[in-house]
Design a protein around this motif. Structure first.
Motif, mmCIF file in Angstrom:
data_model
loop_
_atom_site.group_PDB
_atom_site.id
_atom_site.type_symbol
_atom_site.label_atom_id
_atom_site.label_comp_id
_atom_site.label_asym_id
_atom_site.label_seq_id
_atom_site.Cartn_x
_atom_site.Cartn_y
_atom_site.Cartn_z
ATOM 1 N N ASP A 68 1.712 8.691 -7.903
ATOM 2 C CA ASP A 68 2.287 10.119 -7.917
ATOM 3 C C ASP A 68 3.344 10.151 -8.968
ATOM 4 O O ASP A 68 3.419 11.344 -9.469
ATOM 5 N N LEU A 69 4.094 8.967 -9.306
ATOM 6 C CA LEU A 69 5.226 9.116 -10.353
ATOM 7 C C LEU A 69 4.619 8.809 -11.736
ATOM 8 O O LEU A 69 5.368 9.046 -12.688
ATOM 9 N N GLY A 70 3.339 8.575 -11.803
ATOM 10 C CA GLY A 70 2.552 8.395 -13.178
ATOM 11 C C GLY A 70 2.246 6.954 -13.723
ATOM 12 O O GLY A 70 2.005 6.689 -14.707
ATOM 13 N N ALA A 71 2.515 6.050 -12.782
ATOM 14 C CA ALA A 71 2.021 4.554 -13.002
ATOM 15 C C ALA A 71 0.606 4.417 -13.440
ATOM 16 O O ALA A 71 -0.347 5.097 -12.924
ATOM 17 N N ALA A 72 0.480 3.677 -14.579
ATOM 18 C CA ALA A 72 -0.828 3.457 -15.059
ATOM 19 C C ALA A 72 -1.779 2.604 -14.310
ATOM 20 O O ALA A 72 -2.922 2.525 -14.322
ATOM 21 N N ALA A 73 -0.960 1.617 -13.684
ATOM 22 C CA ALA A 73 -1.594 0.502 -12.831
ATOM 23 C C ALA A 73 -0.713 -0.143 -12.151
ATOM 24 O O ALA A 73 0.595 -0.132 -11.997
ATOM 25 N N ILE A 74 -1.114 -0.844 -10.952
ATOM 26 C CA ILE A 74 -0.327 -1.707 -10.098
ATOM 27 C C ILE A 74 -0.836 -3.193 -10.252
ATOM 28 O O ILE A 74 -1.684 -3.595 -10.437
ATOM 29 N N LEU A 75 0.352 -4.171 -10.524
ATOM 30 C CA LEU A 75 0.083 -5.292 -10.545
ATOM 31 C C LEU A 75 0.644 -6.185 -9.199
ATOM 32 O O LEU A 75 1.938 -5.859 -8.772
ATOM 33 N N PHE A 76 -0.435 -6.516 -8.736
ATOM 34 C CA PHE A 76 -0.191 -6.860 -7.264
ATOM 35 C C PHE A 76 -0.121 -8.633 -7.203
ATOM 36 O O PHE A 76 -1.066 -9.133 -7.573
ATOM 37 N N THR A 77 0.930 -9.141 -7.023
ATOM 38 C CA THR A 77 0.972 -10.628 -6.789
ATOM 39 C C THR A 77 1.315 -11.023 -5.551
ATOM 40 O O THR A 77 2.334 -10.700 -4.662
ATOM 41 N N ALA A 122 0.845 -1.211 0.105
ATOM 42 C CA ALA A 122 0.129 0.254 -0.079
ATOM 43 C C ALA A 122 0.788 1.208 -0.314
ATOM 44 O O ALA A 122 0.436 2.193 -0.670
ATOM 45 N N GLU A 123 1.726 1.245 0.723
ATOM 46 C CA GLU A 123 2.766 2.435 0.903
ATOM 47 C C GLU A 123 3.497 2.459 -0.476
ATOM 48 O O GLU A 123 3.310 3.661 -0.868
ATOM 49 N N ALA A 124 3.826 1.437 -1.224
ATOM 50 C CA ALA A 124 4.522 1.705 -2.316
ATOM 51 C C ALA A 124 3.622 2.036 -3.578
ATOM 52 O O ALA A 124 3.988 2.828 -4.144
ATOM 53 N N ALA A 125 2.327 1.579 -3.491
ATOM 54 C CA ALA A 125 1.371 1.969 -4.355
ATOM 55 C C ALA A 125 1.173 3.452 -4.538
ATOM 56 O O ALA A 125 0.938 3.897 -5.850
ATOM 57 N N ASP A 135 -6.915 -3.523 0.707
ATOM 58 C CA ASP A 135 -5.956 -2.433 1.069
ATOM 59 C C ASP A 135 -5.086 -1.574 -0.048
ATOM 60 O O ASP A 135 -5.380 -0.295 -0.064
ATOM 61 N N LEU A 136 -4.770 -2.362 -1.399
ATOM 62 C CA LEU A 136 -4.329 -1.521 -2.458
ATOM 63 C C LEU A 136 -5.323 -0.625 -3.000
ATOM 64 O O LEU A 136 -5.061 0.331 -3.301
ATOM 65 N N VAL A 137 -6.717 -1.301 -3.300
ATOM 66 C CA VAL A 137 -7.453 -0.218 -3.777
ATOM 67 C C VAL A 137 -8.027 0.907 -3.212
ATOM 68 O O VAL A 137 -8.161 1.867 -3.574
ATOM 69 N N GLU A 138 -7.889 0.761 -1.559
ATOM 70 C CA GLU A 138 -8.227 1.802 -0.707
ATOM 71 C C GLU A 138 -7.091 2.839 -0.795
ATOM 72 O O GLU A 138 -7.390 4.090 -0.516
ATOM 73 N N ALA A 139 -5.818 2.245 -1.206
ATOM 74 C CA ALA A 139 -4.626 3.376 -1.035
ATOM 75 C C ALA A 139 -4.467 4.011 -2.098
ATOM 76 O O ALA A 139 -3.624 5.233 -2.153
ATOM 77 N N THR A 140 -4.936 3.658 -3.280
ATOM 78 C CA THR A 140 -4.632 4.336 -4.478
ATOM 79 C C THR A 140 -5.834 4.481 -5.524
ATOM 80 O O THR A 140 -6.664 3.560 -5.213
ATOM 81 N N SER A 141 -5.807 5.336 -6.171
ATOM 82 C CA SER A 141 -7.202 5.301 -7.274
ATOM 83 C C SER A 141 -6.754 4.855 -8.911
ATOM 84 O O SER A 141 -7.508 4.784 -9.574
ATOM 85 N N ILE A 142 -5.479 4.251 -8.930
ATOM 86 C CA ILE A 142 -5.137 3.619 -10.262
ATOM 87 C C ILE A 142 -5.333 2.382 -10.082
ATOM 88 O O ILE A 142 -5.778 1.569 -8.949
ATOM 89 N N PRO A 143 -5.547 1.601 -11.297
ATOM 90 C CA PRO A 143 -6.125 -0.036 -11.244
ATOM 91 C C PRO A 143 -5.211 -0.788 -10.661
ATOM 92 O O PRO A 143 -4.013 -0.762 -10.696
ATOM 93 N N ILE A 144 -5.918 -1.685 -10.059
ATOM 94 C CA ILE A 144 -5.214 -2.646 -9.186
ATOM 95 C C ILE A 144 -5.358 -4.161 -10.074
ATOM 96 O O ILE A 144 -6.580 -4.380 -10.325
#
Length: 247
Positions: free
Chosen positions: A165-174, A157-160, A192-201
Motif C-alpha cells: 500500500d505504501l508503494g514498495a516495488a517488491a518484498i525481499l523475504f529471508t 504477510a501482515e507487513a507485506a 503465504d506472502l505471494v497470497e498476501a500481496t500482488s507485488i513480487p516476492i
C-alpha cells in the motif's frame, strides 16, 4: 506470479554480501560464522560472466551497526558492473536511499528503516518509482530487525500488505531459520506472502540444491537470491537458470 518490470521473469540473483571489505556468507545471519570468498568486484564480475542479470548487494556491517560501513567496496561494485543492482544494509533515511539511487544503485533494500518508519517507503517511491524493496526477515514466523536481533511483533504477510500500500516495488523475504545452512528451503512462508500481496516476492535463505530453486519458483516467488550454494559450488549459476527455463 505475473511478470513485472522489476522482475520480468523468474530470476536467480547472486548475492554479494560484504563484511570488512570482503565477500562473506553467514550462517543464520550471525557474526562469527562467516566464510570469506574474496574481493567484492571480483565476485560480482564472476557472476556477471556466468550470466547474472542482476546482483544482490548487502553491507553486512551496515545491517548490524545501522550505518553503511562498506560504502567504498560496494560503490566499486556498482561502478564496475552494467547489470541492475539492489543494495541493502545500513540505509536508514530517505536521503541516504535517494543518494544511492542517484549514484547508480537501481533498487534500495530497506529493513529496519521500513519497520521503524514505514512512510519512508512512500517518500522514496514518490521520487523514484519501483526503486524500494522492503526486506522482511523472519525468525519463527516473526519479522526481525537490527541485523536479525530484535523481533518486530508482526508476521511477514501482515507487513507485506502494508508496504504494498505504501508503494514498495517488491518484498525481499529471508527465512532466517534456514539462512546460510545449506539444508534446503521452506516454501510455505513464501506461498503465504505471494497470497498476501500482488507485488513480487524475492525469496532468500536456505537454497542448497537446484530442487530448492525450482521449489521457490513453484511457490510463486518472482526471484531467488542465492549465496552460499553458489559460492560453495553446489551448482552453477548457469545450472540454476536452466533449472527454471532461463538458459
Amino acid at each position: 506470479m505475473s511478470a513485472t518490470s522489476v522482475f520480468p521473469e523468474f530470476e536467480v540473483v547472486p548475492a554479494v554480501d560484504v563484511q570488512d571489505g570482503e565477500v562473506v556468507q553467514l550462517v543464520q545471519g550471525e557474526r562469527g560464522t562467516e566464510k570469506r570468498y574474496g574481493e567484492p568486484v571480483e565476485a560480482a564480475e564472476r557472476w556477471i560472466d556466468a550470466g547474472a542479470r542482476s546482483l544482490h548487494l548487502v553491507d553486512l556491517d551496515g545491517a548490524f551497526e545501522g550505518e553503511r560501513r562498506n560504502a567504498e567496496a560496494i560503490d566499486a561494485v556498482v561502478d564496475a558492473v552494467s547489470v541492475p543492482t539492489q543494495l541493502g544494509g545500513g540505509i536508514r533515511t530517505a536521503d541516504d536511499a535517494i543518494d544511492l539511487l542517484e549514484r547508480g544503485v537501481d533498487r534500495v533494500i530497506l529493513g529496519t528503516a521500513a519497520v521503524e518508519t514505514p512512510e519512508i517507503v512512500g517518500e522514496i517511491s514518490e521520487e523514484h518509482p519501483e526503486s524500494v524493496v522492503v526486506s522482511l526477515d523472519a525468525k519463527e514466523g516473526e519479522v526481525v530487525v537490527e541485523g536479525w536481533t530484535e523481533g518486530a511483533g508482526v508476521s511477514p504477510a501482515e507487513a507485506a500488505e502494508r508496504y504494498e500500500d505504501l508503494g514498495a516495488a517488491a518484498i525481499l523475504f529471508t527465512n532466517v531459520d534456514v539462512e546460510g545452512r545449506l539444508e534446503g528451503v521452506d516454501p510455505d512462508p513464501v506461498r503465504d506472502l505471494v497470497e498476501a500481496t500482488s507485488i513480487p516476492i524475492v525469496a532468500s535463505g536456505g537454497v542448497a540444491t537446484l530442487d530448492d530453486v525450482r521449489t521457490l519458483e513453484e511457490a510463486g516467488a518472482a526471484a531467488v537470491v542465492v549465496g552460499s550454494a553458489l559460492y560453495e559450488g553446489n551448482f552453477t549459476l548457469e545450472e540454476a537458470q536452466a533449472a527454471v527455463g532461463n538458459d
